[in-house]
Design a protein around this motif. Structure first.
Motif, PDB file in Angstrom:
ATOM      1  N   PHE A   1       0.863  -1.179   0.000  1.00 16.33           N
ATOM      2  CA  PHE A   1       0.000   0.000   0.000  1.00 16.33           C
ATOM      3  C   PHE A   1       0.900   1.229   0.000  1.00 16.33           C
ATOM      4  CE2 PHE A   1      -2.385   3.382   2.085  1.00 16.33           C
ATOM      5  CZ  PHE A   1      -3.609   3.320   1.425  1.00 16.33           C
TER       6      PHE A   1
ATOM      7  N   ASP B   1     -12.068  -2.478   8.435  1.00 21.19           N
ATOM      8  CA  ASP B   1     -11.519  -2.482   7.082  1.00 21.19           C
ATOM      9  C   ASP B   1     -11.720  -1.119   6.434  1.00 21.19           C
ATOM     10  OD1 ASP B   1     -10.601  -3.179   4.558  1.00 21.19           O
ATOM     11  OD2 ASP B   1     -11.396  -5.193   4.720  1.00 21.19           O
TER      12      ASP B   1
ATOM     13  N   LEU C   1     -10.658  -0.325   3.153  1.00 21.90           N
ATOM     14  CA  LEU C   1     -10.802  -0.363   1.695  1.00 21.90           C
ATOM     15  C   LEU C   1     -12.228  -0.692   1.257  1.00 21.90           C
ATOM     16  CD1 LEU C   1      -7.507  -2.210   0.674  1.00 21.90           C
ATOM     17  CD2 LEU C   1      -7.919   0.221   1.047  1.00 21.90           C
TER      18      LEU C   1
ATOM     19  N   TYR D   1      -6.908  -1.427  -5.659  1.00 22.29           N
ATOM     20  CA  TYR D   1      -7.638  -0.315  -5.050  1.00 22.29           C
ATOM     21  C   TYR D   1      -6.868   0.969  -5.353  1.00 22.29           C
ATOM     22  CZ  TYR D   1      -9.616   2.850  -1.575  1.00 22.29           C
ATOM     23  OH  TYR D   1     -10.219   3.909  -0.966  1.00 22.29           O
TER      24      TYR D   1
ATOM     25  N   LEU E   1     -13.764  -3.401   0.129  1.00 22.56           N
ATOM     26  CA  LEU E   1     -13.865  -4.114  -1.139  1.00 22.56           C
ATOM     27  C   LEU E   1     -14.601  -5.427  -0.957  1.00 22.56           C
ATOM     28  CD1 LEU E   1     -10.232  -3.650  -2.521  1.00 22.56           C
ATOM     29  CD2 LEU E   1     -12.258  -2.347  -3.153  1.00 22.56           C
TER      30      LEU E   1
ATOM     31  N   TYR F   1      -9.903  -8.884  -4.087  1.00 25.46           N
ATOM     32  CA  TYR F   1      -8.512  -9.004  -3.671  1.00 25.46           C
ATOM     33  C   TYR F   1      -7.807 -10.001  -4.575  1.00 25.46           C
ATOM     34  CZ  TYR F   1      -9.783  -6.365   0.464  1.00 25.46           C
ATOM     35  OH  TYR F   1     -10.200  -5.370   1.297  1.00 25.46           O
TER      36      TYR F   1
ATOM     37  N   ASN G   1      -7.526   5.457  -4.869  1.00 25.81           N
ATOM     38  CA  ASN G   1      -8.403   6.520  -4.386  1.00 25.81           C
ATOM     39  C   ASN G   1      -7.600   7.815  -4.363  1.00 25.81           C
ATOM     40  OD1 ASN G   1     -10.359   8.096  -3.253  1.00 25.81           O
ATOM     41  ND2 ASN G   1     -10.465   6.982  -1.310  1.00 25.81           N
TER      42      ASN G   1
ATOM     43  N   ALA H   1      -3.491   0.323  -3.434  1.00 23.24           N
ATOM     44  CA  ALA H   1      -3.212  -0.990  -2.854  1.00 23.24           C
ATOM     45  C   ALA H   1      -2.966  -1.932  -4.023  1.00 23.24           C
ATOM     46  CB  ALA H   1      -4.393  -1.467  -2.013  1.00 23.24           C
TER      47      ALA H   1
ATOM     48  N   HIS I   1      -6.018  -6.733   3.226  1.00 24.17           N
ATOM     49  CA  HIS I   1      -6.946  -5.803   3.869  1.00 24.17           C
ATOM     50  C   HIS I   1      -6.171  -4.755   4.662  1.00 24.17           C
ATOM     51  CE1 HIS I   1     -10.816  -8.073   3.252  1.00 24.17           C
ATOM     52  NE2 HIS I   1      -9.927  -9.012   2.975  1.00 24.17           N
TER      53      HIS I   1
END
Length: 789
Positions: free
Chosen positions: A199, A276, A278, A219, A280, A285, A221, A208, A261
């Motif tokens: 990350f 968590d 994220l 991931y 998701l 994952y 953002n 991530a 995670h």
């Protein structure tokens, strides 16, 4: 009287309470800082206690050195021991026995100490913080020197100098966790303690990803926090927020788990509970089901396919644990691209779009064709005129109600075998028959060779062999080369096996003709040279234009390099012709690229075995090219090491030559010596110097201990002196290459990544693995360098 008795009893109970109830540690029990020199021994768990309290050892598996607030720094031992910073709740002793303290930073995560082994942490009088085994073998050390080791109330382990200025801090080197008040800046990353999840802040956004080549992002953002007057992005873990994430008021630390995670942890009565961040879906994952697997609501399974022959191309790694993923029954190979084809997946498959490498291809056939012709492409996904390529096939999310316009194709080997036992036996029979026929054919060739040798002599057989084995280099007659070189009148230089002469081809191209003189070793060198570079081409490898093998004459024709050998430039004491800093850096980078190509990008792995300035040539623009492959060794791609007789030039040979078992890392070591020679402007063995300064490596080691590396920078070049700081950064790369343990040296491709960045070496470590950065961080320690030879 009764009143006095009650008071006495109360006083006795008050005095006995600390003896009956094990007290938790506090700042008064352990310091928050220590001054140099100092040392601590972590004895095995079965041995005697040393500096830690027995109650902590039995309950928390932590042997503290420094304590401040809720943080303790020391040896954290379970199955193995880490020098680490842990979080404690000091308000309740019962906490220790119920919940192990979480580690939020560790120094030697990739090199833990077995619990049964003794280790020493030492803050030396010179200010070096060193963690080592009892036998003196280095485990970890930061790239800094100070006089005080301090633990802040926020959990930041710091090394301070005599003026109390911080020279190193653990906050700049996060592992898998962040604590409140800590920043994650661009250039840093969290990496899970197990697995490949990472990350980081990249390009002004959270990402991530699986730390592969290239990265597989799951991931992202966007956010924007920047230092004043700086382009560096960062996110700070505050009381309620971490960047764009809401973490709540009571969260103590954020940690990236081995499952990918990212969670914010809070201590509750039932233990550490994570939220968590994220958010998701489980199947988003990438490694939730391992490689070559499909993730769905029903669980994990090997990738399905749509093929007519119903061949099983993938099988579970472990049938009892489907989440561990699958493997190809017959793996694909870059050496056999014609044997590859695609299997189309059944159902509807999707994965976050930015996990792929995109291509603006409009047709499905073109999409598949490009992937088939690209060795790094393992799968292709096509949707509405857009083609995406996967370089790694991790878990793919399956959705039965997905879009039927998405087509997913996995690259497979055409000769994959099924789980049916009869076809397996049939293929095994074919392999055995093929091996027998190959052996017979090999014996037949040997017989022909012996027959031809008896009739024509060894030299003529060798000539016939060269004609049949090579197609690229031109074969010249000896008469042609006499004309080209004007009867070998213009000598360019002289080496151990002969002289080199300037020549001009009929096409007006300039060449250098090397005339080899001698027998046994010369013939071997000649054959090795022609076999090695006769069929490879790279801008940083000298080009073999042609050769001559005629009776006893052995000549090699190379492209002409106008500026000659590297040693003529770097060892020249003339200030007017001294090379500048950027030219030297470019030469170093060129050599690294040439070696990286030999080690990693050729069809076969080639180890040069004689890297030195005399074997580096410079063209008119000072582009450097590696030459002289007479001692080189060719390995198969899967061959990691080779046993061979000692060869090379003293002073440039790696320590493992003593065992005769070598890898491509011997070239890395030689490269490190050459880098030092280029930067220091002197040979590694200089008899004109005083006795203690004759060996460059020994001098480098001593100056390193003294902190005076700038004294070594070539004084014949004003430009090198004015760029001494950048030169020292390159010396750090050389130091990494010169480690005694070959496994800790970097690959040449890693060296290229470092050198192609800016002058700040440490600022260009971001693209490397955690293991590579861990190894690099210890390279400037004198104990990691070999002594003079």
């Amino acid at each position: 009287m009764m009143h006095k008795n009650v008071c006495s009893i109360f006083l006795v109970i008050t005095l006995l309470i600390p003896l009956i109830i094990p007290s938790s540690f506090s700042v008064s029990d352990y310091p928050s800082f220590v001054n140099a020199p100092n040392s601590w021994i972590n004895t095995p768990s079965s041995g005697e206690l040393s500096f830690w309290d027995s109650s902590f050892r039995e309950s928390a598996d932590v042997r503290p050195i420094l304590v401040n607030g809720m943080f303790a720094c020391g040896f954290h031992c379970t199955d193995n021991c880490l020098f680490a910073v842990s979080i404690f709740n000091t308000s309740s002793y019962d906490y220790y026995s119920r919940f192990p303290p979480p580690v939020v930073w560790s120094a030697n995560r990739n090199n833990p100490i077995p619990d049964e082994e003794e280790a020493v942490l030492e803050l030396t009088s010179q200010g070096n913080l060193v963690l080592k085994h009892a036998n003196g073998t280095l485990i970890w050390s930061p790239n800094a020197a100070g006089s005080r080791l301090s633990l802040s109330a926020e959990g930041n382990l710091m090394l301070l100098n005599r003026t109390n200025r911080m020279v190193w801090q653990s906050f700049d080197h996060p592992t898998d966790s962040l604590v409140r008040g800590q920043r994650l800046a661009s250039g840093q990353k969290l990496r899970a303690s197990e697995g490949s999840y990472a990350f980081a802040i990249i390009g002004g956004e959270f990402r991530a990803y699986v730390d592969s080549d290239p990265s597989q992002i799951y991931y992202r953002n966007s956010f924007m926090e920047q230092e004043n007057n700086s382009r560096q992005s960062y996110a700070e873990f505050l009381s309620q927020r971490f960047g764009t994430f809401y973490v709540g008021d009571s969260s103590s630390f954020i940690q990236l788990g081995s499952d990918g995670h990212l969670k914010a942890y809070t201590l509750t009565e039932s233990g550490w509970e994570g939220t968590d961040l994220l958010s998701l879906d489980r199947c988003e994952y990438p490694l939730v089901c391992g490689r070559y697997s499909a993730c769905s609501g029903e669980g994990c399974s090997c990738l399905d396919y749509a093929s007519e022959n119903q061949t099983n191309y993938f099988r579970p790694v472990n049938y009892s644990y489907p989440h561990l993923g699958c493997s190809a029954v017959s793996p694909i190979s870059c050496d056999l691209p014609l044997h590859h084809s695609f299997l189309q997946l059944r159902g509807y498959y999707s994965q976050t779009a930015y996990s792929f490498l995109f291509s603006e291809i409009t047709t499905l056939q073109d999409c598949k064709e490009v992937c088939l012709n690209n060795c790094s492409c393992k799968a292709a996904i096509y949707s509405r005129g857009k083609c995406s390529f996967l370089s790694q096939v991790f878990s793919i999310m399956k959705s039965d109600d997905g879009d039927d316009s998405i087509s997913a194709f996995i690259k497979v080997h055409n000769f994959a075998i099924s789980h049916n036992f009869r076809p397996r036996r049939k293929q095994n029979t074919r392999v055995i028959v093929g091996l027998i026929l190959g052996a017979v054919f090999f014996v037949f060739l040997i017989c022909i060779f012996i027959f031809l040798r008896s009739r024509k002599g060894f030299q003529e057989v060798e000539e016939d062999y060269l004609d049949s084995a090579l197609g690229t280099p031109t074969r010249f007659s000896y008469k042609d080369l006499k004309i080209i070189t004007k009867n070998f009148s213009n000598k360019l230089g002289e080496g151990g096996f002969g002289c080199a002469f300037h020549g001009i081809l009929p096409s007006a191209s300039e060449v250098a003709v090397k005339n080899l003189v001698g027998f046994g070793p010369v013939n071997k060198s000649f054959l090795a040279e022609v076999q090695t570079i006769g069929s490879i081409h790279h801008c940083n490898l000298v080009t073999l234009v042609g050769f001559c093998a005629e009776k006893l004459n052995r000549l090699l024709v190379y492209e002409y390099m106008a500026n000659g050998f590297l040693n003529l430039w770097i060892f020249d004491k003339n200030k007017d012709t001294a090379l500048g800093c950027q030219i030297r850096k470019k030469i170093i980078c060129d050599i690294a690229k040439g070696l990286a190509y030999l080690h990693e990008d050729c069809i076969h792995k080639i180890i040069h075995l004689d890297i030195k300035p005399q074997n580096i040539l410079l063209d008119e623009d000072f582009n450097a090219k590696v030459s002289d492959f007479g001692l080189s060794k060719i390995l198969g791609k899967e061959q990691s090491r080779v046993i061979t007789t000692m060869r090379g030039t003293p002073g440039y040979m790696a320590p493992e030559w003593l065992s005769s078992v070598i890898t491509e890392k011997v070239d890395v070591y030689s490269f490190g010596i050459v880098v030092l020679e280029i930067l220091c402007g002197r040979p590694n063995m200089d008899r004109s110097q005083q006795e203690e300064d004759r060996h460059l490596l020994g001098l480098f080691r001593r100056k390193q201990e003294e902190g005076n590396l700038m004294d070594l920078v070539d004084k014949c070049s004003d430009d090198m002196q004015s760029n001494a700081a950048e030169v020292v950064e390159m010396m750090k790369v050389a130091a990494w290459c010169l480690q005694t343990e070959y496994a800790r040296r970097p690959s040449m491709s890693t060296v290229v990544k470092l050198l192609e960045g800016s002058g700040d070496v440490e600022g260009n470590m971001n693209g490397l693995t955690a293991e590579a950065r861990e190894a690099y961080s210890s390279t400037i320690l004198p104990s990691m360098l070999s002594g003079p030879r």
